[in-house]
Design an enzyme around this catalytic site. Structure first.
Site, PDB file in Angstrom:
ATOM      1  N   ARG A 108     -13.079 -15.446  42.091  1.00  0.00           N
ATOM      2  CA  ARG A 108     -12.321 -14.318  42.558  1.00  0.00           C
ATOM      3  C   ARG A 108     -12.317 -13.417  43.581  1.00  0.00           C
ATOM      4  NH1 ARG A 108     -13.741 -13.227  36.181  1.00  0.00           N
ATOM      5  NH2 ARG A 108     -11.550 -11.384  36.732  1.00  0.00           N
TER       6      ARG A 108
ATOM      7  N   ARG B 191     -13.438 -12.932  28.474  1.00  0.00           N
ATOM      8  CA  ARG B 191     -12.512 -13.580  28.535  1.00  0.00           C
ATOM      9  C   ARG B 191     -13.144 -14.766  29.389  1.00  0.00           C
ATOM     10  NH1 ARG B 191      -9.769  -9.393  32.624  1.00  0.00           N
ATOM     11  NH2 ARG B 191      -9.391 -11.620  34.492  1.00  0.00           N
TER      12      ARG B 191
ATOM     13  N   ARG C  63     -18.649  -7.123  30.515  1.00  0.00           N
ATOM     14  CA  ARG C  63     -17.393  -6.831  29.773  1.00  0.00           C
ATOM     15  C   ARG C  63     -17.122  -7.288  28.677  1.00  0.00           C
ATOM     16  NH1 ARG C  63     -13.382  -6.377  33.677  1.00  0.00           N
ATOM     17  NH2 ARG C  63     -12.179  -8.172  34.472  1.00  0.00           N
TER      18      ARG C  63
ATOM     19  N   ARG D 128      -1.667  -8.743  44.380  1.00  0.00           N
ATOM     20  CA  ARG D 128      -1.941  -9.027  45.045  1.00  0.00           C
ATOM     21  C   ARG D 128      -2.731  -9.498  46.138  1.00  0.00           C
ATOM     22  NH1 ARG D 128      -4.877  -9.894  39.725  1.00  0.00           N
ATOM     23  NH2 ARG D 128      -7.212 -10.287  39.623  1.00  0.00           N
TER      24      ARG D 128
ATOM     25  N   LYS E 239     -10.812  -1.480  37.338  1.00  0.00           N
ATOM     26  CA  LYS E 239      -8.894  -0.811  37.225  1.00  0.00           C
ATOM     27  C   LYS E 239      -8.088  -0.771  35.797  1.00  0.00           C
ATOM     28  CE  LYS E 239      -7.301  -5.359  39.394  1.00  0.00           C
ATOM     29  NZ  LYS E 239      -9.166  -5.715  40.104  1.00  0.00           N
TER      30      LYS E 239
HETATM   31  P1  AMP Z   1      -7.132  -9.922  35.837  1.00  0.00           P
HETATM   32  O1  AMP Z   1      -7.447  -9.964  34.594  1.00  0.00           O
HETATM   33  O2  AMP Z   1      -5.920  -8.849  36.989  1.00  0.00           O
HETATM   34  O3  AMP Z   1      -8.444  -9.918  36.744  1.00  0.00           O
HETATM   35  O4  AMP Z   1      -6.337 -11.191  36.429  1.00  0.00           O
HETATM   36  C1  AMP Z   1      -6.505 -12.638  35.759  1.00  0.00           C
HETATM   37  C2  AMP Z   1      -6.933 -13.521  36.541  1.00  0.00           C
HETATM   38  O5  AMP Z   1      -5.161 -13.860  36.424  1.00  0.00           O
HETATM   39  C3  AMP Z   1      -6.615 -13.840  38.171  1.00  0.00           C
HETATM   40  O6  AMP Z   1      -8.843 -14.414  38.143  1.00  0.00           O
HETATM   41  C4  AMP Z   1      -5.978 -14.341  38.743  1.00  0.00           C
HETATM   42  O7  AMP Z   1      -5.653 -15.622  37.934  1.00  0.00           O
HETATM   43  C5  AMP Z   1      -4.323 -13.927  37.527  1.00  0.00           C
HETATM   44  N1  AMP Z   1      -4.135 -13.126  38.181  1.00  0.00           N
HETATM   45  C6  AMP Z   1      -3.447 -11.898  37.589  1.00  0.00           C
HETATM   46  N2  AMP Z   1      -2.610 -11.407  38.289  1.00  0.00           N
HETATM   47  C7  AMP Z   1      -2.314 -12.091  39.701  1.00  0.00           C
HETATM   48  C8  AMP Z   1      -1.020 -11.667  40.710  1.00  0.00           C
HETATM   49  N3  AMP Z   1      -1.158  -9.994  40.911  1.00  0.00           N
HETATM   50  N4  AMP Z   1      -1.565 -12.610  41.403  1.00  0.00           N
HETATM   51  C9  AMP Z   1      -1.764 -13.482  41.208  1.00  0.00           C
HETATM   52  N5  AMP Z   1      -2.843 -14.077  40.348  1.00  0.00           N
HETATM   53  C10 AMP Z   1      -2.869 -12.950  39.490  1.00  0.00           C
END
Ligand code: AMP
Length: 226
Positions: A180, A169, A135, A96, A21
């Site tokens: 996740r 990360r 990554r 989400r 994404k």
């Molecule tokens: P991402 O960078 O999108 O993989 O997000 C990393 C982490 O941030 C996720 O595993 C969640 O803990 C949190 N997170 C990001 N976006 C959301 C969302 N829309 N709702 C809830 N938690 C989120």
């Protein structure tokens, strides 16, 4: 929300962690002049800045679980009000949950805006762990790389900006990836049916190469924002 104009496109990228994404949102941002909004990036910035939201989110993110809807919706609402978002946005990692999707519909309705397309990046779970654990990104410009699939021309040096501070990360490890993926299937995958029901769902095969996926996405987006 005040900045957006009613004709500004709104695109959503759906898909599990590791589906690409972020990589694809950055490409779409460049090609179509839209703004990539990643709630993961916004939350990592809040954690780094030590804000109240960041303090509440930190442990949840490290465990690979979802941060509360209230926190994420508030962060997104604030960001959407920034003037640059009037160009149109690509949402990466939001919504989400169904509560977030409904909150987004309400926020957009306030501005007379609508979702042009919700695009689901379809992948096999089995491939996700290796995609995620390999990554890393350039700490200076955010360009993404991968040990196996996308290395910079010169090891450790960003192709885009020449930065040498590559970052991985904290939550990109095999254990957290499992949580996740569980969170994705339980709470986020139902959004595919949600957007299908609204007639805005598109799908792409995200097991292809980065450029092939980008080509397929470009065609969908050109059509969706026409
Ligand atoms: P991402 O960078 O999108 O993989 O997000 C990393 C982490 O941030 C996720 O595993 C969640 O803990 C949190 N997170 C990001 N976006 C959301 C969302 N829309 N709702 C809830 N938690 C989120």
């Amino acid at each position: 929300m005040s900045a957006a104009n009613e004709n500004a496109p709104v695109l959503i990228l759906l898909g599990p962690p590791g589906a690409g994404k972020g990589t694809q949102a950055r490409k779409l941002e460049e090609k179509f002049g839209l703004v990539q909004l990643s709630t993961g990036d916004l939350l990592r910035a809040a954690v780094a800045a030590g804000t109240d939201a960041g303090k509440a989110a930190k442990a949840v993110m490290e465990a690979g679980e979802l941060v509360s809807d209230d926190i994420v919706i508030a962060i997104l609402r604030d960001r959407l009000a920034d003037p640059d978002c009037a160009r149109g946005v690509i949402l990466d990692g939001f919504p989400r949950t169904t509560v977030q999707a409904e909150a987004l519909d309400a926020l957009l309705a306030e501005n007379g805006q609508k979702i042009n397309a919700a695009i689901s990046l379809e992948v096999d779970d089995a491939a996700m762990v290796s995609r995620i654990s390999g990554r890393y990104t350039c700490g200076k410009c955010g360009e993404g790389y991968h040990d196996e699939f996308k290395q910079p021309a010169k090891d450790g040096v960003c192709d885009k900006c020449g930065g040498t501070d590559m970052k991985r990360r904290a939550d990109d490890n095999a254990e957290t990836v499992g949580s996740r993926l569980v969170a994705y299937h339980a709470q986020t995958a139902p959004l595919i049916a949600y957007y299908k029901g609204k007639g805005s769902l598109k799908t792409v095969n995200a097991m292809l190469g980065i450029d092939e996926i980008a080509g397929n996405l470009n065609a969908i987006v050109e059509d969706a924002i026409a």
